[in-house]
Design a protein around this motif. Structure first.
Motif, short mmCIF file in Angstrom:
data_model
loop_
_atom_site.label_atom_id
_atom_site.label_comp_id
_atom_site.label_asym_id
_atom_site.label_seq_id
_atom_site.Cartn_x
_atom_site.Cartn_y
_atom_site.Cartn_z
N GLY A 18 67.96 16.48 58.30
CA GLY A 18 69.13 16.65 59.15
C GLY A 18 70.41 16.51 58.36
O GLY A 18 71.35 17.31 58.52
N ALA A 19 70.47 15.51 57.47
CA ALA A 19 71.66 15.31 56.64
C ALA A 19 71.86 16.47 55.67
O ALA A 19 72.99 16.90 55.42
CB ALA A 19 71.54 13.99 55.87
N VAL A 20 70.74 16.99 55.12
CA VAL A 20 70.83 18.12 54.20
C VAL A 20 71.38 19.35 54.92
O VAL A 20 72.25 20.06 54.40
CB VAL A 20 69.45 18.42 53.59
CG1 VAL A 20 69.48 19.74 52.82
CG2 VAL A 20 69.01 17.29 52.68
N THR A 21 70.89 19.60 56.13
CA THR A 21 71.38 20.74 56.91
C THR A 21 72.86 20.62 57.22
O THR A 21 73.63 21.59 57.09
CB THR A 21 70.58 20.87 58.21
OG1 THR A 21 69.19 21.01 57.90
CG2 THR A 21 71.04 22.07 59.01
N LEU A 22 73.27 19.41 57.60
CA LEU A 22 74.70 19.19 57.89
C LEU A 22 75.55 19.40 56.64
O LEU A 22 76.65 19.97 56.72
CB LEU A 22 74.90 17.78 58.44
CG LEU A 22 74.39 17.53 59.86
CD1 LEU A 22 74.56 16.05 60.23
CD2 LEU A 22 75.12 18.42 60.86
N LEU A 23 75.05 18.96 55.49
CA LEU A 23 75.79 19.14 54.24
C LEU A 23 75.93 20.61 53.91
O LEU A 23 77.00 21.07 53.48
CB LEU A 23 75.09 18.38 53.11
CG LEU A 23 75.75 18.49 51.73
CD1 LEU A 23 77.18 17.93 51.78
CD2 LEU A 23 74.93 17.74 50.69
N ARG A 24 74.85 21.37 54.10
CA ARG A 24 74.91 22.80 53.83
C ARG A 24 75.92 23.49 54.73
O ARG A 24 76.70 24.34 54.29
CB ARG A 24 73.52 23.42 54.01
CG ARG A 24 72.52 23.03 52.94
CD ARG A 24 71.14 23.55 53.27
NE ARG A 24 70.17 23.25 52.22
CZ ARG A 24 68.87 23.48 52.33
NH1 ARG A 24 68.37 24.02 53.45
NH2 ARG A 24 68.05 23.19 51.33
N ILE A 25 75.90 23.14 56.02
CA ILE A 25 76.84 23.73 56.96
C ILE A 25 78.28 23.37 56.57
O ILE A 25 79.19 24.22 56.62
CB ILE A 25 76.54 23.26 58.40
CG1 ILE A 25 75.18 23.80 58.85
CG2 ILE A 25 77.63 23.70 59.36
CD1 ILE A 25 74.72 23.26 60.18
#
Length: 264
Positions: A18-25
């Motif tokens: 979840g944190a990785v996805t938020l960082l990518r966004i």
């Protein structure tokens, strides 16, 4: 009871996906914001960095033009043929070099020297051999794809567990059976990685060839938009290529099961 308490399993750490996805966004949004600020600032020459709105309008216009899909089909066909020829040739040469130490010592150094060479320097030769049509573009894409696949397969061959090779030989497997039953399954990841890199350089080689001498294909459209300084249309073409390249790369990874292995 004390022993039971000691054996109690600790809770697994929360998945960081979840944190990785938020960082990518966040990275994507920040990049778009910086782009729009540059477009509206006036710091750069007019339309060098067009606004996102103008690029979006050009993208919609591009995708709504039937003629565009003919150019897209030309480029896609050239890259597909180049990948097929260069990929198969690279695997054959890689298998031969990885399986034979004498051939490896005699010829593999040539691949290491020629591999990093910009393949566009061979384009005049390709034109003389294959003409100004799709043949020269396919040839340049094939040459670009060949080297990373061959080197990756050759390196993968040397990493195969020797036990697997001894098992195949103990069953008196012939060369074809060794390749299909032992070598290729054991080298799935090196082959897929080589094909991923090969696809990227084949795409670059084909597009460069189209920008130099062609009247069709996405490379031709990009250089045409650049020549008349239609920057939104040029960036729209690049976005389509970027999205398609990501999609094909993901499909190659899925075919080799790399993504599932990484997530397991």
């Amino acid at each position: 009871m004390a022993e039971t308490g000691r054996l109690t399993r600790t809770a697994a750490p929360a998945s960081p996906m979840g944190a990785v996805t938020l960082l990518r966004i966040a990275i994507v949004l920040i990049t778009l914001l910086v782009w729009e600020v540059l477009a509206r600032s006036g710091w750069l020459y007019r339309d060098v960095v067009p606004s996102l709105l103008s690029i979006g309008a050009a993208l919609v216009d591009l995708l709504s033009t039937p003629e565009y899909y003919r150019h897209l089909a030309v480029t896609s066909g050239e890259i597909a043929v180049a990948m097929a020829i260069g990929g198969v040739a690279g695997m054959v040469v890689g298998l031969a070099l990885g399986a034979n130490r004498f051939l490896s010592k005699a010829y593999e150094s040539f691949l290491y020297y020629l591999g990093p060479t910009p393949k566009i320097i061979f384009f005049p030769i390709m034109i003389m051999w294959f003409g100004v049509g799709p043949g020269s573009k396919i040839a340049l894409g094939t040459l670009s794809c060949f080297f990373p696949v061959a080197l990756s397969v050759a390196a993968g061959m040397r990493e195969i567990d020797k036990v697997l090779i001894r098992v195949g030989r103990s069953f008196r497997a012939n060369t074809w059976q060794m390749v299909m039953k032992i070598y290729l399954p054991a080298m799935r990841h090196p082959i897929i990685n080589g094909l991923r890199i090969g696809f990227g350089v084949a795409l670059i080689g084909t597009l460069l060839a189209e920008t130099k001498l062609s009247n069709q294909g996405i490379g031709f459209l990009i250089i045409q938009a650049y020549a008349i300084f239609d920057m939104p249309r040029m960036y729209a073409n690049l976005i389509v290529l970027f999205v398609l390249a990501i999609g094909v790369n993901a499909l190659i990874g899925k075919a080799g099961g790399i993504e599932s292995v990484r997530r397991s």
